[in-house]
Design a protein around this motif. Structure first.
Motif, PDB file in Angstrom:
ATOM      1  N   ARG A  52      -8.891 -29.648  41.873  1.00  0.00           N
ATOM      2  CA  ARG A  52      -7.876 -29.082  40.982  1.00  0.00           C
ATOM      3  C   ARG A  52      -8.531 -28.669  39.669  1.00  0.00           C
ATOM      4  NH1 ARG A  52      -3.030 -32.611  40.754  1.00  0.00           N
ATOM      5  NH2 ARG A  52      -3.689 -33.196  42.840  1.00  0.00           N
ATOM      6  N   GLY A  53      -7.907 -27.735  38.985  1.00  0.00           N
ATOM      7  CA  GLY A  53      -8.512 -27.085  37.834  1.00  0.00           C
ATOM      8  C   GLY A  53      -8.902 -27.993  36.693  1.00  0.00           C
ATOM      9  N   SER A  54      -8.159 -29.079  36.479  1.00  0.00           N
ATOM     10  CA  SER A  54      -8.438 -29.969  35.344  1.00  0.00           C
ATOM     11  C   SER A  54      -9.513 -31.004  35.649  1.00  0.00           C
ATOM     12  CB  SER A  54      -7.152 -30.688  34.926  1.00  0.00           C
ATOM     13  OG  SER A  54      -6.617 -31.450  36.005  1.00  0.00           O
ATOM     14  N   SER A  55      -9.913 -31.143  36.910  1.00  0.00           N
ATOM     15  CA  SER A  55     -10.826 -32.224  37.283  1.00  0.00           C
ATOM     16  C   SER A  55     -12.200 -32.132  36.626  1.00  0.00           C
ATOM     17  CB  SER A  55     -10.963 -32.299  38.806  1.00  0.00           C
ATOM     18  OG  SER A  55      -9.753 -32.716  39.403  1.00  0.00           O
ATOM     19  N   PRO A  56     -12.839 -30.943  36.550  1.00  0.00           N
ATOM     20  CA  PRO A  56     -14.181 -30.898  35.945  1.00  0.00           C
ATOM     21  C   PRO A  56     -14.227 -31.391  34.502  1.00  0.00           C
ATOM     22  CG  PRO A  56     -13.777 -28.897  37.208  1.00  0.00           C
ATOM     23  CD  PRO A  56     -12.476 -29.636  37.139  1.00  0.00           C
ATOM     24  N   GLN A  57     -13.244 -31.018  33.695  1.00  0.00           N
ATOM     25  CA  GLN A  57     -13.250 -31.441  32.294  1.00  0.00           C
ATOM     26  C   GLN A  57     -13.017 -32.941  32.167  1.00  0.00           C
ATOM     27  OE1 GLN A  57     -13.968 -29.381  29.522  1.00  0.00           O
ATOM     28  NE2 GLN A  57     -14.179 -31.438  28.659  1.00  0.00           N
ATOM     29  N   ILE A  58     -12.081 -33.462  32.943  1.00  0.00           N
ATOM     30  CA  ILE A  58     -11.831 -34.900  32.912  1.00  0.00           C
ATOM     31  C   ILE A  58     -13.084 -35.645  33.351  1.00  0.00           C
ATOM     32  CG2 ILE A  58     -10.492 -36.787  33.930  1.00  0.00           C
ATOM     33  CD1 ILE A  58      -8.149 -34.800  34.172  1.00  0.00           C
ATOM     34  N   LYS A  59     -13.712 -35.162  34.402  1.00  0.00           N
ATOM     35  CA  LYS A  59     -14.934 -35.794  34.908  1.00  0.00           C
ATOM     36  C   LYS A  59     -16.012 -35.834  33.831  1.00  0.00           C
ATOM     37  CE  LYS A  59     -17.720 -33.447  37.475  1.00  0.00           C
ATOM     38  NZ  LYS A  59     -18.364 -32.690  38.580  1.00  0.00           N
ATOM     39  N   GLU A  60     -16.200 -34.732  33.122  1.00  0.00           N
ATOM     40  CA  GLU A  60     -17.237 -34.678  32.095  1.00  0.00           C
ATOM     41  C   GLU A  60     -16.970 -35.687  30.984  1.00  0.00           C
ATOM     42  OE1 GLU A  60     -18.720 -31.405  28.849  1.00  0.00           O
ATOM     43  OE2 GLU A  60     -18.740 -30.820  30.962  1.00  0.00           O
ATOM     44  N   ASN A  61     -15.716 -35.828  30.580  1.00  0.00           N
ATOM     45  CA  ASN A  61     -15.385 -36.766  29.514  1.00  0.00           C
ATOM     46  C   ASN A  61     -15.513 -38.220  29.956  1.00  0.00           C
ATOM     47  OD1 ASN A  61     -14.818 -34.747  27.580  1.00  0.00           O
ATOM     48  ND2 ASN A  61     -12.756 -34.466  28.403  1.00  0.00           N
ATOM     49  N   ASP A  92     -28.573 -48.205  47.341  1.00  0.00           N
ATOM     50  CA  ASP A  92     -28.926 -49.429  46.626  1.00  0.00           C
ATOM     51  C   ASP A  92     -29.083 -49.182  45.133  1.00  0.00           C
ATOM     52  OD1 ASP A  92     -31.249 -47.962  46.617  1.00  0.00           O
ATOM     53  OD2 ASP A  92     -32.437 -49.428  47.746  1.00  0.00           O
ATOM     54  N   TYR A  93     -28.864 -47.938  44.703  1.00  0.00           N
ATOM     55  CA  TYR A  93     -29.018 -47.626  43.282  1.00  0.00           C
ATOM     56  C   TYR A  93     -27.690 -47.307  42.597  1.00  0.00           C
ATOM     57  CZ  TYR A  93     -28.923 -42.803  45.105  1.00  0.00           C
ATOM     58  OH  TYR A  93     -28.586 -41.631  45.756  1.00  0.00           O
ATOM     59  N   ILE A  94     -26.589 -47.297  43.350  1.00  0.00           N
ATOM     60  CA  ILE A  94     -25.260 -47.047  42.787  1.00  0.00           C
ATOM     61  C   ILE A  94     -24.415 -48.300  42.969  1.00  0.00           C
ATOM     62  CG2 ILE A  94     -23.120 -45.717  43.017  1.00  0.00           C
ATOM     63  CD1 ILE A  94     -24.853 -43.313  43.808  1.00  0.00           C
ATOM     64  N   THR A  95     -23.876 -48.799  41.881  1.00  0.00           N
ATOM     65  CA  THR A  95     -23.110 -50.045  41.929  1.00  0.00           C
ATOM     66  C   THR A  95     -21.611 -49.840  41.989  1.00  0.00           C
ATOM     67  OG1 THR A  95     -22.864 -52.219  40.887  1.00  0.00           O
ATOM     68  CG2 THR A  95     -22.910 -50.326  39.396  1.00  0.00           C
ATOM     69  N   ALA A  96     -21.144 -48.674  41.528  1.00  0.00           N
ATOM     70  CA  ALA A  96     -19.699 -48.427  41.473  1.00  0.00           C
ATOM     71  C   ALA A  96     -19.463 -46.923  41.442  1.00  0.00           C
ATOM     72  CB  ALA A  96     -19.084 -49.081  40.245  1.00  0.00           C
ATOM     73  N   SER A  97     -18.205 -46.538  41.597  1.00  0.00           N
ATOM     74  CA  SER A  97     -17.909 -45.102  41.593  1.00  0.00           C
ATOM     75  C   SER A  97     -16.503 -44.847  41.070  1.00  0.00           C
ATOM     76  CB  SER A  97     -18.067 -44.501  42.996  1.00  0.00           C
ATOM     77  OG  SER A  97     -17.164 -45.095  43.914  1.00  0.00           O
ATOM     78  N   ILE A  98     -16.306 -43.609  40.653  1.00  0.00           N
ATOM     79  CA  ILE A  98     -15.015 -43.144  40.138  1.00  0.00           C
ATOM     80  C   ILE A  98     -14.684 -41.830  40.823  1.00  0.00           C
ATOM     81  CG2 ILE A  98     -13.750 -42.357  38.099  1.00  0.00           C
ATOM     82  CD1 ILE A  98     -15.605 -44.039  36.385  1.00  0.00           C
ATOM     83  N   MET A  99     -13.434 -41.655  41.176  1.00  0.00           N
ATOM     84  CA  MET A  99     -12.963 -40.389  41.722  1.00  0.00           C
ATOM     85  C   MET A  99     -11.903 -39.822  40.798  1.00  0.00           C
ATOM     86  SD  MET A  99     -13.180 -38.265  44.391  1.00  0.00           S
ATOM     87  CE  MET A  99     -12.211 -36.946  45.165  1.00  0.00           C
ATOM     88  N   VAL A 100     -12.124 -38.606  40.314  1.00  0.00           N
ATOM     89  CA  VAL A 100     -11.119 -37.902  39.526  1.00  0.00           C
ATOM     90  C   VAL A 100     -10.231 -37.155  40.507  1.00  0.00           C
ATOM     91  CG1 VAL A 100     -10.670 -36.183  37.733  1.00  0.00           C
ATOM     92  CG2 VAL A 100     -12.696 -37.664  37.582  1.00  0.00           C
ATOM     93  N   THR A 101      -8.998 -37.607  40.657  1.00  0.00           N
ATOM     94  CA  THR A 101      -8.110 -36.995  41.637  1.00  0.00           C
ATOM     95  C   THR A 101      -6.650 -37.276  41.322  1.00  0.00           C
ATOM     96  OG1 THR A 101      -7.417 -36.991  43.965  1.00  0.00           O
ATOM     97  CG2 THR A 101      -8.377 -39.034  43.133  1.00  0.00           C
TER      98      THR A 101
END
Length: 448
Positions: A52-61, A92-101
């Protein structure tokens, strides 16, 4: 959304402009970083998004907030939400994750979901995150400079591999219309199904195309897919929501098969004695000789109930299946593959498989309203609609007889009030839904 919490049924959701401001998104990034530090989680943090259009900006912030707290960030781009959970099991190098959705909600809204400890976070973690956010909000002004991150596609690559391995050998030469709604499954499911021998007709499979905010519980949102399956003389159709953790099927006659029916077919074939679902799911699941554990709506509630009851499969009626042997989050992709495996092994058409289940008719609707009207609606509904028994764990479920019920509940993700009705008689289901919606709209109008 509870006024005391950032979280709804699954993740944080709200207006892309009014809630997910630069400052709020930065603070959320910081908050999750501090949550990870508090829980002694070391390593990088991956972040993905729906298209969705707003996801890139939210992700960057959000990235800016993570980096402020010293975390290395890996940008996975547009990818299905389950891939962000599965990623934690494959690196083994990523401990957590976030999804903007924002999942299925309107295009002007958005959200974030969090994964840690190799799974989707639980309600107990949300309480921690709420507390940290209140401590740090507006403490540091959000920076305006662009962020620099590690770009990679490991999430989607590992997710595709998992689905291919789950499918195993080739499928029959089915002719299938696949419609991800230009969403996060657009580059995944057509590729996976073609690789497994299926003749795929792509529909809305451009991840940079027009964005479709669709609810997998609303058959009208898939009207074009239903038509296309018939016109293409396809064996069936598969549709997804925007971020790919839900799926629905359309049979060759163009009939919409609700998610609780396809999930029931999968649940029936499991070796487990227990299956978890929600109070809003069709009673069809009660007819497969399993112990059914029901909980309130929301993936975190389903996940917890699965662990508490040692159940290996759970689902919500929106087509979001959870397979514990794969990962603890909803996944439209593995739900599709598991159903296709059943059809292949039993040599059945989709229609034949569905016909082995008892038929119930469930009608659903949602009404825009203000959250503060919730208690009034529930209270009045309890007085107005009389039945054999009620269940108040998630709104108000009223059993009118042994096979007929109504459910009144508020969405926790958007200011919508939902009404459900199910019966063995299709017209009675529709009539009860209309009565329920008319009742809710009347209460809303009286209390403006």
């Amino acid at each position: 959304m509870d006024s005391k919490s950032l979280f709804g049924t699954s993740g944080i959701r709200g207006s892309a402009d009014e809630l997910f401001t630069q400052q709020f998104s930065f603070d959320i990034g910081r908050t999750f970083a501090l949550f990870l530090k508090k829980n002694k989680q070391q390593g990088g943090v991956a972040i993905g998004m729906d298209p969705r259009g707003s996801s890139p900006q939210i992700k960057e912030n959000v990235i800016s907030g993570l980096q402020y707290e010293g975390f290395e960030v890996f940008d996975e781009g547009a990818t299905p939400v389950p891939s962000m959970c599965f990623l934690l099991q494959t690196t083994d190098y990523i401990t957590a994750s976030i999804m903007v959705t924002g999942s299925h909600i309107k295009a002007n809204l958005n959200g974030v979901k969090f994964f840690a400890f190799n799974e989707e976070i639980y309600k107990i973690h949300e309480i921690e995150i709420d507390k940290i956010y209140l401590e740090v909000k507006d403490e540091v002004k959000a920076p305006t400079s662009n962020v620099e991150v590690n770009l990679e596609t490991k999430a989607v690559d590992e997710y595709k591999k998992m689905l291919l391995d789950l499918g195993g050998k080739s499928y029959p030469k089915w002719r299938v219309v696949v419609d991800p709604g230009d969403g996060a499954q657009s580059d995944v499911m057509p590729f996976v199904l073609k690789s497994l021998g299926i003749d795929v007709i792509e529909m809305n499979c451009t991840i940079q195309g027009e964005f479709f905010a669709r609810d997998t519980e609303n058959f009208e949102d898939y009207a074009e897919l239903m038509k296309r399956v018939v016109s293409e003389k396809a064996d069936f159709g598969i549709g997804f929501d925007s971020d790919g953790d839900r799926c629905i099927f359309i049979d060759k006659e163009g009939n919409f098969i609700p998610g609780d029916y396809t999930a029931t077919l999968i649940a029936r074939e499991t070796n487990d004695k227990k299956v978890v679902t929600t109070l809003a799911a069709s009673q069809v699941i009660d007819h497969i000789n399993k112990e059914i554990v029901r909980t309130v709506v929301g993936a975190p509630h389903v996940l917890k109930a699965m662990k508490d009851n040692n159940a290996r499969f759970g689902f919500e009626p929106n087509g979001g299946g959870v397979s514990a042997e794969i990962m603890y989050t909803r996944d439209g992709g593995s739900t599709v593959i598991k159903l296709l495996n059943i059809l292949r092994e039993k040599k059945q058409t989709l229609e034949e498989a569905v016909s082995t289940l008892p038929k119930f008719y469930i009608s659903k609707a949602k009404v825009d309203y203000k959250w503060e009207q919730k208690d009034k609606i529930i209270s009045e509904a309890k007085n107005h609609f009389k039945g054999q028994k009620t269940d108040a764990r998630d709104g108000l479920k009223i059993w009118l007889d042994d096979s007929t019920w109504m459910l009144f509940r508020s969405s926790q993700n958007a200011p919508e009030f939902r009404v459900f009705a199910e019966s063995k008689d299709e017209q009675r289901s529709k009539d009860l839904l209309k009565k329920g919606v008319d009742f809710v709209e009347g209460i809303i109008k009286e209390n403006k």
